[in-house]
Structures are given as C-alpha cells and as structure tokens.
Design a protein around this motif. Structure first.
Motif, PDB file in Angstrom:
ATOM      1  N   VAL A 446      12.455   2.922  12.600  1.00  8.72           N
ATOM      2  CA  VAL A 446      12.453   3.742  13.815  1.00  8.72           C
ATOM      3  C   VAL A 446      13.348   3.085  14.867  1.00  8.72           C
ATOM      4  O   VAL A 446      13.583   1.872  14.826  1.00  8.72           O
ATOM      5  N   ARG A 447      13.816   3.920  15.786  1.00  8.30           N
ATOM      6  CA  ARG A 447      14.589   3.382  16.906  1.00  8.30           C
ATOM      7  C   ARG A 447      13.826   3.655  18.201  1.00  8.30           C
ATOM      8  O   ARG A 447      13.366   4.772  18.441  1.00  8.30           O
ATOM      9  N   VAL A 448      13.679   2.633  19.033  1.00 10.57           N
ATOM     10  CA  VAL A 448      13.064   2.804  20.353  1.00 10.57           C
ATOM     11  C   VAL A 448      14.068   2.265  21.352  1.00 10.57           C
ATOM     12  O   VAL A 448      14.384   1.075  21.339  1.00 10.57           O
ATOM     13  N   GLY A 449      14.584   3.151  22.189  1.00  9.37           N
ATOM     14  CA  GLY A 449      15.665   2.740  23.086  1.00  9.37           C
ATOM     15  C   GLY A 449      16.834   2.273  22.239  1.00  9.37           C
ATOM     16  O   GLY A 449      17.275   2.974  21.326  1.00  9.37           O
ATOM     17  N   GLY A 450      17.283   1.040  22.468  1.00 10.72           N
ATOM     18  CA  GLY A 450      18.401   0.537  21.678  1.00 10.72           C
ATOM     19  C   GLY A 450      17.957  -0.260  20.449  1.00 10.72           C
ATOM     20  O   GLY A 450      18.777  -0.625  19.612  1.00 10.72           O
ATOM     21  N   ALA A 451      16.640  -0.518  20.339  1.00  9.53           N
ATOM     22  CA  ALA A 451      16.169  -1.423  19.280  1.00  9.53           C
ATOM     23  C   ALA A 451      15.772  -0.663  18.019  1.00  9.53           C
ATOM     24  O   ALA A 451      15.157   0.411  18.089  1.00  9.53           O
ATOM     25  N   VAL A 452      16.141  -1.229  16.882  1.00  8.49           N
ATOM     26  CA  VAL A 452      15.743  -0.633  15.607  1.00  8.49           C
ATOM     27  C   VAL A 452      14.673  -1.519  14.973  1.00  8.49           C
ATOM     28  O   VAL A 452      14.811  -2.741  14.941  1.00  8.49           O
ATOM     29  N   GLU A 453      13.610  -0.889  14.533  1.00  7.18           N
ATOM     30  CA  GLU A 453      12.504  -1.638  13.940  1.00  7.18           C
ATOM     31  C   GLU A 453      12.301  -1.163  12.506  1.00  7.18           C
ATOM     32  O   GLU A 453      12.277   0.035  12.222  1.00  7.18           O
ATOM     33  N   HIS A 454      12.149  -2.108  11.621  1.00  9.72           N
ATOM     34  CA  HIS A 454      12.013  -1.791  10.203  1.00  9.72           C
ATOM     35  C   HIS A 454      10.771  -2.515   9.686  1.00  9.72           C
ATOM     36  O   HIS A 454      10.725  -3.734   9.706  1.00  9.72           O
ATOM     37  N   THR A 455       9.745  -1.773   9.277  1.00  6.25           N
ATOM     38  CA  THR A 455       8.510  -2.440   8.846  1.00  6.25           C
ATOM     39  C   THR A 455       7.958  -1.801   7.568  1.00  6.25           C
ATOM     40  O   THR A 455       8.354  -0.701   7.191  1.00  6.25           O
ATOM     41  N   ALA A 456       7.039  -2.516   6.973  1.00  5.33           N
ATOM     42  CA  ALA A 456       6.350  -2.006   5.786  1.00  5.33           C
ATOM     43  C   ALA A 456       4.856  -2.234   5.962  1.00  5.33           C
ATOM     44  O   ALA A 456       4.439  -3.140   6.689  1.00  5.33           O
ATOM     45  N   ALA A 457       4.064  -1.392   5.318  1.00  7.90           N
ATOM     46  CA  ALA A 457       2.608  -1.579   5.375  1.00  7.90           C
ATOM     47  C   ALA A 457       1.981  -0.941   4.140  1.00  7.90           C
ATOM     48  O   ALA A 457       2.557  -0.030   3.544  1.00  7.90           O
ATOM     49  N   VAL A 458       0.814  -1.423   3.779  1.00  9.35           N
ATOM     50  CA  VAL A 458       0.069  -0.795   2.688  1.00  9.35           C
ATOM     51  C   VAL A 458      -1.089   0.004   3.283  1.00  9.35           C
ATOM     52  O   VAL A 458      -1.416  -0.154   4.460  1.00  9.35           O
ATOM     53  N   GLY A 459      -1.697   0.854   2.481  1.00 10.81           N
ATOM     54  CA  GLY A 459      -2.821   1.654   2.962  1.00 10.81           C
ATOM     55  C   GLY A 459      -3.674   2.103   1.802  1.00 10.81           C
ATOM     56  O   GLY A 459      -3.299   1.909   0.641  1.00 10.81           O
ATOM     57  N   THR A 460      -4.812   2.723   2.118  1.00 16.78           N
ATOM     58  CA  THR A 460      -5.701   3.167   1.035  1.00 16.78           C
ATOM     59  C   THR A 460      -5.155   4.415   0.337  1.00 16.78           C
ATOM     60  O   THR A 460      -5.628   4.805  -0.709  1.00 16.78           O
ATOM     61  N   GLY A 461      -4.182   5.035   0.922  1.00 17.14           N
ATOM     62  CA  GLY A 461      -3.505   6.167   0.289  1.00 17.14           C
ATOM     63  C   GLY A 461      -2.134   6.270   0.925  1.00 17.14           C
ATOM     64  O   GLY A 461      -1.849   5.550   1.889  1.00 17.14           O
ATOM     65  N   PRO A 462      -1.269   7.145   0.437  1.00 16.13           N
ATOM     66  CA  PRO A 462       0.093   7.206   0.975  1.00 16.13           C
ATOM     67  C   PRO A 462       0.151   7.570   2.458  1.00 16.13           C
ATOM     68  O   PRO A 462       0.961   7.010   3.210  1.00 16.13           O
TER      69      PRO A 462
END
Ligand SMILES: [Zn+2]
Length: 553
Positions: A446-462
């Motif tokens: 995602v991009r917020v203002g000028g910053a780009v953030e790249h993350t990963a996460a797990v969950g109990t379903g998709p």
C-alpha cells in the motif's frame, strides 16, 4: 442459592382486574420478544451467543419490555448468552430465561432444567407446561394429575427462589377445546403456585381469531391475573390472533422480529407493534421508537443470514414502493392516496420505481446528513443516484453498509481524500496434507502519502490473513486502527444458478470502542468482494476519526 444480579428496571405491575375490560384496556401492554428463543428455533436460523447479545441490544433500543434470551437447560450456547448479557447495560428491557417444568421423574432440586434456569440469574423466568390432555398422556406419557403436580411444584420451587414467574400454557387453545376443565385447572395450579402472568399459547398455530376471542373471554371469567398471548403462524393468523387477544384485554403479547420461529414462524412483532400503536392506539414500545422498526428488522435478517422479505408489511423494501404510473402520479400529489401510513413512522421510505423523483430527495437528505451541502438540482446528485442504481443491480446492498454508502457519496461529490492506496495484494492458501488444516498467508503493498509499505501476515482463513496484512501495513501510519475489530463477516451468493462462478456479496460489520459500521463488496471473486468491504471498513474508520478531529465536515 444464586440471586439475580440484574436490578429490576421494568417492574411487573400488580394483578390487573381483567374482568373490567375497560380498566384493562387502559393498562400499558407488555411487549415480550422471543426472537432469541422461539425465533432461534426457526429452520436455517442459528445465533451465536455474541449474535444474541447484539440482537438483545437492538431490541432494547426498540423499547421492548422483555427479551427471552434462550433456554439455558437445553442449550449450552444460551448459558453463555446469559453470562455475557449481565455485563451489558439495558435501558428498557428485562432479560428472561425460558425453560420447561420439571421432568416427571425428577424432584425439583434435582431437575437440571430448573437448576439451569436459576443459574441464568434473571429476575424473571418463563416456564412452560402442558395444558392439553392429549399432550400429557401421549407426549409425556403421564397421568393428568401428575402433570398438575409437576406444574405446581416447579413454579412453587422457582417462586421460593425469589423469581418473577411467567407461565406459558403450552397448547392452551387446543387443550381448552379438548377439555376446558382440565386446561383451566392447569392454569389454576400455575396461578396458585405464584405465576404473575399466564400466557395462553397457540403452540400449533391452528386456532382461528374467533376461537381466540371466545377462549380468552372464558379464561378471563375464571382468573383475575393478567394474561398473555403467544401465537404461532401456521394458519397465517398469528398477528390477527394476537391483536384479537389484546382486544379482549390480554396484557402481554409475545412475538419475534420478522415472525421467525418454528415451522411457519411466530407472531410478527414488526406487524404487531405498528398495528398496536398506529391502528389500535394502544401504545406498546412508546416514544418515537417505532421509527427504528425497519432498522431492527433488517438487523435481525442480517444477523440470522436470512434473505429479507421485500414485501413484508411495514418494513419491507416494497411496502411503500410505487410502480404503476397512476399510483405514482397520485402519490406525488398526496401520499395518502396509496399509502396507509407515513412510511417514516416505521423507519421505512417511499420509493418510486418508475421515476427517481423521490429517490433523489431521499438521497439529498442523506448527503446533507453527512454534512455535505448541495442543492437538489446539482447534477452530481443524479449521477450518484444512477451509480447507486447500477450498483444495486450488480448486487450491492447498502442497507447494512452505511459506511460504504457514505464513502461512495463522498467520492461522487468530490469530497473524499483516500487515506491509502492499494498497490497490490496476493493471498495464498496452502494445504500440504489431506489431514492437515490449510494455511493462509497474505502479502500486501500500500502507499500512504509518499511512503510504500509492503507486509505479509497469516490468518485463520484467506480473508482473515488479508485483514491482518492490511492493518499491519497501515497501523504504522494510523495507530488508531488497532482499535478496530471485525465483528461480523457475511457472504451471500447472489445468483445461485451459476455454481461456483456465482457473484457473491460480502457484508462486514466493524467496530471500535464507540461505534459500529457496515461495509459491502460484490464480485464473482470472494477475495475481491472481501477486499472491497475490508478496504471500505478501514477507510470509513479513518474518515470518522478525521471528522471527529475536525469537529464536523
Ligand atoms: Zn412458541
């Protein structure tokens, strides 16, 4: 001995002299909702304890006097509900536990059902027992005198524990028709043992209004305590039977929201309440709370995951919708020509199906409520109306998704600045072995203002994994997102005939410590539909916070 903790807010009025019908008519009615007990017994309906708490709060807001929360002796889920609801402050309603008289073989102290009722710690308990000789000898397989004994000592036992008792005389009308003396004797036992209300039940729903009238009259000749009516809808007479009983001086009316219940359902409070207030001038929930009726009806449908009945009287989408040219013409001149009440009284709205004239003014009102000022002739209003119609055609539904509606309106009016921009996401579901649970993982950029953030996460379903990844990416910029909880996630298949390629609608309910809001997404792809609803939910939370900080739009 356990003591009820909830303080008495709606105290039971003393015995009413129902022999004087006029005096009885002047006494306030008691609205007793059993959506969470009898309603939950409907086919296809299943409430979790959390669902029940949310419905109870809505019912309290509507102003019902009693909420039958469940049957703790038959349902572990209901025990959980009674535990949870104690921590929730209610303003109008008292919570009632429901259960049966003791089993023939059990002494009262050893009867698990009676003990579960006491453990629910409600001030009021509704106990049901048999009034029909056939039910006693055939269903229970006991003698008629044994049944009387069971009624007497079950009620007397609960009374000795300080509870206020309502007695549901099950199958009363059938019982009265089969053997009036015996049916009346069961009621007499309940009264002698301390019941404060006796509710005459048309359990099989087969009684006609004129029979209800005559039998209510006959019972009132015998007893001076206040009666109630509990009608089922197997002959489509449940509402009529309830109203006839009230006309005869019955004080308490039981029913469910949207009439959900066993077989053909229960008496529908969404019809009974406006009929009492608007047609019979008998009050009921009082105040202007009737205007919440449509909202409560929609809420229960959503929670129960039931398709709303468009043509439901008073609260259905089509209840004040006009299609024919002659009708529209006349209604525009004077709504009384084709509307029996003003739709706003029950929180509904007039709809013109062939013309968007009224749609435009309704939408205009909505947009003004968002704090955006514009004239009714502004072309953007028409554009938004066209967009909404197109989206509704595609399967979007904004009744339970006010958050998405406001965002859509703001975008159309050029009054929305997105808080983040999606650059892409990927969701992987992996199942490594037949007997292993699948693993879901989402990555997002995602991009917020000028910053780009790249993350990963797990969950109990998709969807859960995607939700986690999105928040993880944004919390750095908006720490308040940690307050947001996903309260409910519902999927509805919109066109069932195309199999797995069907379009689905996802409705999400989110909340923080103050508010709740709904958002919606529609797509052939369930992840895309979920994404739309999730993204709207986060965007709406940030919009609300901005609005609060700015002190309005
Ligand atoms: Zn029932």
């Amino acid at each position: 001995m356990s003591r009820p903790r909830r303080s008495a807010k709606h105290t039971v009025t003393p015995l009413a002299g129902l022999r004087e019908a006029a005096a009885a008519a002047a006494l306030p009615l008691e609205i007793y909702d059993t959506t969470l007990r009898d309603g939950a017994q409907a086919e296809d309906v299943s409430f979790s304890a959390e669902d029940k708490v949310m419905v109870a709060q809505k019912l309290d807001g509507l102003g019902v006097h009693y909420i039958e929360g469940g049957w703790p002796g038959a349902n572990p889920k209901d025990i959980e509900f009674f535990r949870m609801i104690k921590a929730i402050p209610l303003h109008h309603a008292k919570i009632v536990a429901f259960g049966s008289t003791r089993k023939a073989s059990n002494p009262v102290e050893k009867d698990s059902n009676l003990q579960a009722l006491l453990a629910a710690e409600t001030d009021t308990i509704t106990l049901f027992g048999k009034s029909w000789n056939l039910q006693v000898t055939e269903a229970l397989g006991i003698s008629l005198s044994k049944n009387l004994e069971i009624i007497s000592d079950s009620l007397a036992y609960l009374k000795s524990k300080g509870r206020c008792l309502f007695y549901d005389a099950e199958h009363f009308f059938d019982g009265y028709k089969a053997d009036p003396d015996y049916a009346l004797e069961t009621v007499r036992r309940a009264v002698q043992a301390g019941a404060e209300r006796v509710i005459l039940c048309d359990t099989n729903g087969g009684t006609m209004p004129w029979e209800i009238r005559d039998i209510c009259k006959a019972v009132q000749r015998e007893f001076s305590l206040a009666l109630g009516i509990h009608a089922h809808n197997d002959t489509d007479m449940a509402v009529a039977n309830s109203l006839v009983a009230i006309q005869q001086g019955v004080r308490q009316v039981q029913g469910t929201i949207n009439g959900i219940g066993e077989r053909c359902g229960n008496a529908n409070l969404c019809s009974i309440l406006p009929n009492l207030e608007l047609k019979m001038k008998r009050g009921g929930i009082g105040g202007d709370r009737l205007s919440r009726l449509r909202e409560v009806s929609a809420f229960v449908n959503e929670i129960a995951n039931l398709m709303p009945n468009k043509h439901q009287p008073y609260v259905g989408d089509a209840a004040f919708a006009h299609k024919g040219g002659v009708h529209i013409h006349a209604v525009l001149k004077n709504p009384v020509t084709y509307e029996h009440i003003a739709p706003e009284l029950v929180g509904n709205r007039q709809r013109m199906l062939m013309s968007d004239h009224s749609g435009r003014s309704a939408l205009h009102r909505k947009i003004e409520a968002y704090g955006i000022r514009l004239t009714k002739r502004n072309p953007k209003l028409q554009e938004l109306l066209d967009t909404l119609k197109e989206l509704e055609n595609q399967g979007y539904q904004f009744e339970g998704a006010e958050g998405s509606l406001e965002l859509l309106a703001r975008k159309a009016m050029g009054r929305h600045k997105p808080s983040f921009e999606l650059l892409g996401f990927r969701v992987i579901v992996e199942k490594r072995q037949a007997d292993e649970a699948p693993i879901s993982e989402a990555t997002i950029m995602v991009r917020v203002g000028g910053a780009v953030e790249h993350t990963a996460a797990v969950g109990t379903g998709p969807v859960n994994a995607l939700d986690h990844a999105l928040r993880k990416a944004l919390e750095k910029f908006y720490p308040q997102l940690s307050e947001v909880k996903l309260l409910d996630y519902k999927v509805r298949v919109l066109a069932a005939n195309t199999g797995t390629a069907s379009r689905v609608r996802v409705l999400i309910e989110s909340g923080d410590h103050k508010e709740k809001w709904g958002t919606v997404g529609v797509s052939e792809n369930i992840m895309e539909a979920s994404w739309q609803a999730l993204a709207d939910s986060i965007e709406f939370k940030l919009l609300q916070d901005k609005r609060k900080n700015l002190g309005g739009d």
